[in-house]
Design a protein around this motif. Structure first.
Motif, mmCIF file in Angstrom:
data_model
loop_
_atom_site.group_PDB
_atom_site.id
_atom_site.type_symbol
_atom_site.label_atom_id
_atom_site.label_comp_id
_atom_site.label_asym_id
_atom_site.label_seq_id
_atom_site.Cartn_x
_atom_site.Cartn_y
_atom_site.Cartn_z
ATOM 1 N N TYR A 1 1.545 12.422 1.456
ATOM 2 C CA TYR A 1 1.365 12.203 2.893
ATOM 3 C C TYR A 1 1.237 10.715 3.199
ATOM 4 O O TYR A 1 1.662 10.253 4.264
ATOM 5 C CB TYR A 1 0.121 12.943 3.371
ATOM 6 C CG TYR A 1 0.226 14.438 3.195
ATOM 7 C CD1 TYR A 1 1.042 15.205 4.016
ATOM 8 C CD2 TYR A 1 -0.481 15.094 2.188
ATOM 9 C CE1 TYR A 1 1.153 16.571 3.854
ATOM 10 C CE2 TYR A 1 -0.382 16.472 2.013
ATOM 11 C CZ TYR A 1 0.433 17.199 2.848
ATOM 12 O OH TYR A 1 0.550 18.549 2.673
ATOM 13 N N LEU A 2 0.663 9.991 2.265
ATOM 14 C CA LEU A 2 0.482 8.560 2.502
ATOM 15 C C LEU A 2 1.828 7.846 2.617
ATOM 16 O O LEU A 2 2.017 6.994 3.494
ATOM 17 C CB LEU A 2 -0.331 7.959 1.356
ATOM 18 C CG LEU A 2 -0.634 6.473 1.471
ATOM 19 C CD1 LEU A 2 -1.497 6.202 2.688
ATOM 20 C CD2 LEU A 2 -1.309 5.968 0.202
ATOM 21 N N ASP A 3 2.776 8.216 1.783
ATOM 22 C CA ASP A 3 4.093 7.578 1.832
ATOM 23 C C ASP A 3 4.778 7.800 3.176
ATOM 24 O O ASP A 3 5.595 6.995 3.614
ATOM 25 C CB ASP A 3 4.980 8.128 0.712
ATOM 26 C CG ASP A 3 4.518 7.668 -0.655
ATOM 27 O OD1 ASP A 3 3.735 6.701 -0.713
ATOM 28 O OD2 ASP A 3 4.916 8.281 -1.662
ATOM 29 N N MET B 1 -6.007 9.908 1.384
ATOM 30 C CA MET B 1 -4.811 10.737 1.534
ATOM 31 C C MET B 1 -4.069 10.870 0.216
ATOM 32 O O MET B 1 -4.037 9.954 -0.604
ATOM 33 C CB MET B 1 -3.865 10.139 2.588
ATOM 34 C CG MET B 1 -4.428 10.110 3.991
ATOM 35 S SD MET B 1 -3.221 9.500 5.196
ATOM 36 C CE MET B 1 -2.061 10.861 5.210
ATOM 37 N N ASP B 2 -3.439 12.044 0.050
ATOM 38 C CA ASP B 2 -2.547 12.236 -1.084
ATOM 39 C C ASP B 2 -1.343 11.315 -0.943
ATOM 40 O O ASP B 2 -0.912 10.992 0.164
ATOM 41 C CB ASP B 2 -2.066 13.686 -1.147
ATOM 42 C CG ASP B 2 -3.199 14.634 -1.488
ATOM 43 O OD1 ASP B 2 -4.179 14.168 -2.077
ATOM 44 O OD2 ASP B 2 -3.090 15.821 -1.141
ATOM 45 N N LYS B 3 -0.788 10.940 -2.076
ATOM 46 C CA LYS B 3 0.339 9.999 -2.042
ATOM 47 C C LYS B 3 1.518 10.557 -1.243
ATOM 48 O O LYS B 3 2.211 9.816 -0.553
ATOM 49 C CB LYS B 3 0.786 9.678 -3.469
ATOM 50 C CG LYS B 3 1.838 8.575 -3.546
ATOM 51 C CD LYS B 3 2.181 8.223 -4.980
ATOM 52 C CE LYS B 3 3.164 7.055 -5.022
ATOM 53 N NZ LYS B 3 4.363 7.264 -4.231
ATOM 54 N N LEU C 1 -6.635 4.403 4.321
ATOM 55 C CA LEU C 1 -5.906 5.646 4.052
ATOM 56 C C LEU C 1 -5.677 5.922 2.569
ATOM 57 O O LEU C 1 -5.794 7.070 2.131
ATOM 58 C CB LEU C 1 -4.570 5.629 4.802
ATOM 59 C CG LEU C 1 -4.650 5.697 6.328
ATOM 60 C CD1 LEU C 1 -3.249 5.707 6.933
ATOM 61 C CD2 LEU C 1 -5.418 6.937 6.766
ATOM 62 N N PRO C 2 -5.301 4.921 1.761
ATOM 63 C CA PRO C 2 -5.042 5.229 0.341
ATOM 64 C C PRO C 2 -6.229 5.880 -0.370
ATOM 65 O O PRO C 2 -6.040 6.536 -1.400
ATOM 66 C CB PRO C 2 -4.717 3.855 -0.247
ATOM 67 C CG PRO C 2 -4.181 3.073 0.904
ATOM 68 C CD PRO C 2 -4.994 3.525 2.072
ATOM 69 N N GLN C 3 -7.436 5.690 0.166
ATOM 70 C CA GLN C 3 -8.605 6.269 -0.495
ATOM 71 C C GLN C 3 -8.871 7.704 -0.067
ATOM 72 O O GLN C 3 -9.716 8.377 -0.647
ATOM 73 C CB GLN C 3 -9.837 5.410 -0.197
ATOM 74 C CG GLN C 3 -9.668 3.969 -0.648
ATOM 75 C CD GLN C 3 -10.960 3.210 -0.610
ATOM 76 O OE1 GLN C 3 -11.991 3.699 -1.074
ATOM 77 N NE2 GLN C 3 -10.936 2.003 -0.064
ATOM 78 N N GLN D 1 -6.197 2.102 8.955
ATOM 79 C CA GLN D 1 -5.034 2.302 8.098
ATOM 80 C C GLN D 1 -5.272 1.742 6.699
ATOM 81 O O GLN D 1 -4.742 2.275 5.718
ATOM 82 C CB GLN D 1 -3.807 1.657 8.732
ATOM 83 C CG GLN D 1 -2.494 2.014 8.042
ATOM 84 C CD GLN D 1 -1.308 1.298 8.664
ATOM 85 O OE1 GLN D 1 -1.431 0.171 9.117
ATOM 86 N NE2 GLN D 1 -0.173 1.962 8.695
ATOM 87 N N ILE E 1 2.384 5.325 5.740
ATOM 88 C CA ILE E 1 1.808 4.025 5.396
ATOM 89 C C ILE E 1 2.527 2.863 6.074
ATOM 90 O O ILE E 1 1.934 1.813 6.319
ATOM 91 C CB ILE E 1 1.805 3.836 3.852
ATOM 92 C CG1 ILE E 1 0.903 2.674 3.454
ATOM 93 C CG2 ILE E 1 3.230 3.659 3.358
ATOM 94 C CD1 ILE E 1 -0.533 2.838 3.830
#
Length: 688
Positions: free
Chosen positions: A172-174, A168-170, A164-166, A161, A177
């Motif tokens: 989908y990440l939001d 996924m697009d923001k 993930l920020p590296q 987890q 997360i």
């Protein structure tokens, strides 16, 4: 760019291929240098010539690499058996140590074969640790081509987890997360590519003890076992892929659906392609199944995350287990919220350009409402629905059914569906109790606001009052119920009748006007009506309620009637001798005594007087009224009397005559019902 970066590493390593004759050690110190996205700080390398061979070692305070590795700190490396060849460099057994923010402290074994002349490089990394898991990596570069083998075992999802920020697009990440993942994943993958990126790949994965929960607990999973594989092929900006997966243990909840995968495992496979230039997905072969309960085969097309075409076939083999999991959670607050169902259903959906068509074939389906409002047995046929202009024909048959307490016999309907509505294509007769309901017209329409409206008109052919009152749990009545059912409409959860409903009962006419029924299948249905009764035969009426014999004709009304959950809570009712057609007017001793009891007078009066020598009496008029409000009935008769009111006024024929006077003006509705019930159960006055 990854390819260029890795290539730069090898180029950097090959600087030792310079001639080193008569030199034992070469040491190189570099502060900042090298290729794009590759930077080193305080890099010190040393090459020593020993009797055992060439030994390479080095260290750096920091090395910067492309994402996702980014910065490595306190880097040291050593290769005890390095070799410089004319065409390149090799290290068959090396050790690399470093600290990385997400990976922590690492000690990795590596090997390198670098042929700079042919631009052929092999790199292997083993024993890369990730929160208890292990990752082995093998990379091969040959001119413009590369491939990589990845073997990751028991990798913690919580550790992943962080990465993930590296990737996924923001958007989908939001969405994920804040989830709290649990469990491990193992992956074996092979990727092939070139300077433009990945060309093809295959991968297998296995999740163990998979679990997660979002902040609102609307998405929860526990102890799930899942395995699957995927193959990719990229050509001309088009990805062709095949994915398959199975979930064989654990429980999952996605509001409002809960699935126990240990009891009912799920398998899914998808074959399709993704065109990157147009952001278009083609899912040509979707297969989903859950144990023996249901299976789905579908295809779909999606552009810019918006479905443009869907075709699906669903076979529900066991409706009794499919309904609780996949239907019931969506039916809360509806008439289908709690059903017992069985049988099989197969259905198909075709949807394209906002035009759709749905068919469902029912095979021996049984439906029972747990609140006993309705049920149907042995439903068969094909139900259709479409918003297209092209009509579809459907049909439905059943062996028997029940609406509340009313038995409905075997019947069938043939309908035609078009533009979110349907109508019967022919008149239909349905057995109801011992009579029949003739449906002349039945149509249904879904409005633009999704509300359902329907209309109906027909004819009720004679139903015996005995069977009707028995079904409703009422006192047994005699006679026939029949009439014309005018235009009935259901709209905004309200059922209304245009005009009046006429029925024939007790040899008279009853007209029901202003009939309204709200929320008929809801928790608290409400019925409103005004009713006029003309020339009812009292002989039939009193025989029905068994209160003693009264002959003659009566006319009456029940206005402002309101039934709440089928129980009366309000009405203004009165019943009195018909003025135009009073008929022959005789009242028996028992009827006199019972009416006296209903009106609150003293019972047994006749048996204590000389009137006990007469069986019947003549009367001139009779009548009784009740205005029900707040569970209290305001009672009155045909006219006032001393200290009461006349229920029966003697006269009009040959003596003997008798008056029946009521004394109770206000009576609790429940008490009045008890009086009426006692009257029905009474054997009549005792005459000695």
């Amino acid at each position: 760019m990854k390819y260029l970066t890795l290539k730069s590493v090898f180029l950097w390593l090959c600087i030792w291929s310079l001639p080193v004759l008569a030199i034992n050690t070469i040491q190189i110190n570099i502060d900042h240098s090298w290729a794009e996205k590759f930077d080193a700080k305080d890099l010190k390398t040393a090459v020593r010539f020993t009797s055992e061979g060439l030994k390479l070692s080095g260290q750096a305070a920091q090395i910067t690499l492309p994402a996702p590795l980014n910065q490595l700190h306190n880097v040291t490396f050593e290769c005890a058996n390095a070799a410089w060849l004319t065409e390149g460099f090799s290290c068959q057994s090396g050790t690399l140590q470093f600290f990385q923010a997400e990976l922590g402290q690492q000690r990795v074994q590596f090997s390198i074969d670098a042929n700079t002349e042919d631009e052929h490089y092999d790199l292997q990394l083993q024993n890369l640790k990730l929160d208890g898991g292990t990752i082995n990596l093998a990379v091969n570069l040959a001119e413009q081509q590369w491939n990589a083998d990845i073997d990751a075992q028991n990798i913690s999802l919580l550790a992943l987890q962080k990465w993930l920020p590296q990737f996924m697009d923001k958007h989908y990440l939001d969405a994920v997360i804040d989830w709290q993942p649990q469990g491990q994943v193992s992956v074996q993958a092979r990727l092939d590519g070139n300077t433009l990126g990945i060309v093809s790949g295959i991968a297998k994965w296995q999740f163990t003890d998979l679990g997660f929960s979002n902040a609102t607990a609307s998405q929860v999973a526990e102890n799930i076992a899942m395995q699957g594989e995927v193959s990719l092929d990229n050509s001309d900006d088009t990805w062709d892929f095949v994915v398959s997966s199975s979930l064989t243990a654990g429980q999952a909840y996605s509001d409002p659906v809960f699935v126990d995968l240990s009891v009912s495992p799920i398998t899914l496979s998808v074959q399709g392609k993704f065109e990157t230039q147009t952001n278009h997905w083609t899912l040509a072969d979707i297969k989903l199944s859950q144990s023996e309960e249901f299976s789905l085969e579908a295809l779909a097309e999606v552009t810019d995350n918006v479905p443009t075409k869907v075709e699906a076939d669903v076979t529900i083999s066991t409706l009794s287990s499919f309904y609780p999991t996949w239907v019931k959670p969506f039916m809360v607050g509806t008439a289908a919220a709690n059903l017992q169902v069985s049988g099989q259903v197969s259905s198909s959906l075709s949807w394209s350009d906002k035009q759709y068509q749905l068919t469902a074939t029912l095979d021996k389906v049984n439906v029972t409402d747990s609140q006993q409002r309705y049920n149907a047995e042995n439903l068969n046929g094909e139900l259709v629905w479409t918003n297209k202009q092209t009509p579809l024909d459907g049909h439905l048959s059943w062996q028997q059914a029940k609406l509340y307490a009313i038995d409905i016999g075997a019947g069938q309907l043939h309908a035609q569906t078009v533009k979110n509505g349907f109508k019967l294509v022919e008149e239909t007769s349905i057995p109801v109790l011992d009579g029949e309901l003739q449906i002349n017209q039945l149509s249904l329409q879904q409005q633009e606001d999704k509300q359902i409206t329907w209309s109906f008109d027909g004819l009720l052919l004679p139903i015996s009052m005995e069977s009707l009152t028995e079904a409703l749990g009422w006192p047994t009545m005699h006679g026939k119920l029949s009439g014309v059912i005018p235009h009935v409409r259901y709209q905004s959860h309200k059922l209304t009748i245009d005009g009046a409903l006429q029925v024939k009962v007790f040899d008279g006419t009853t007209v029901i006007r202003d009939l309204r029924l709200t929320d008929p299948l809801g928790v608290l249905p409400q019925l409103y009506a005004n009713i006029d009764m003309n020339d009812l035969d009292l002989a039939l009426l009193t025989k029905t309620f068994d209160v003693g014999k009264i002959t003659g004709r009566v006319t009456g009304e029940i206005y402002n009637l309101r039934l709440s959950n089928w129980q009366p809570v309000q009405f203004d009712a009165k019943l009195a001798t018909s003025k135009d057609n009073p008929g022959k007017r005789i009242i028996s001793q028992r009827a006199v005594d019972n009416l006296t009891q209903v009106g609150g007078g003293a019972t047994g009066m006749i048996s204590r007087s000389f009137l006990r020598f007469f069986d019947d009496f003549s009367y001139k008029r009779l009548g009784l009224s009740c205005h029900l409000r707040n569970d209290v009935c305001e009672m009155a008769g045909i006219e006032d009397a001393d200290q009461g009111y006349y229920i029966v006024k003697g006269g009009g024929g040959l003596p003997p005559w008798i008056d029946v006077i009521g004394y109770t003006r206000r009576v609790d509705w429940a008490d009045l019902l008890e009086r009426i019930k006692a009257v029905q159960n009474s054997s009549g006055p005792i005459i000695e």
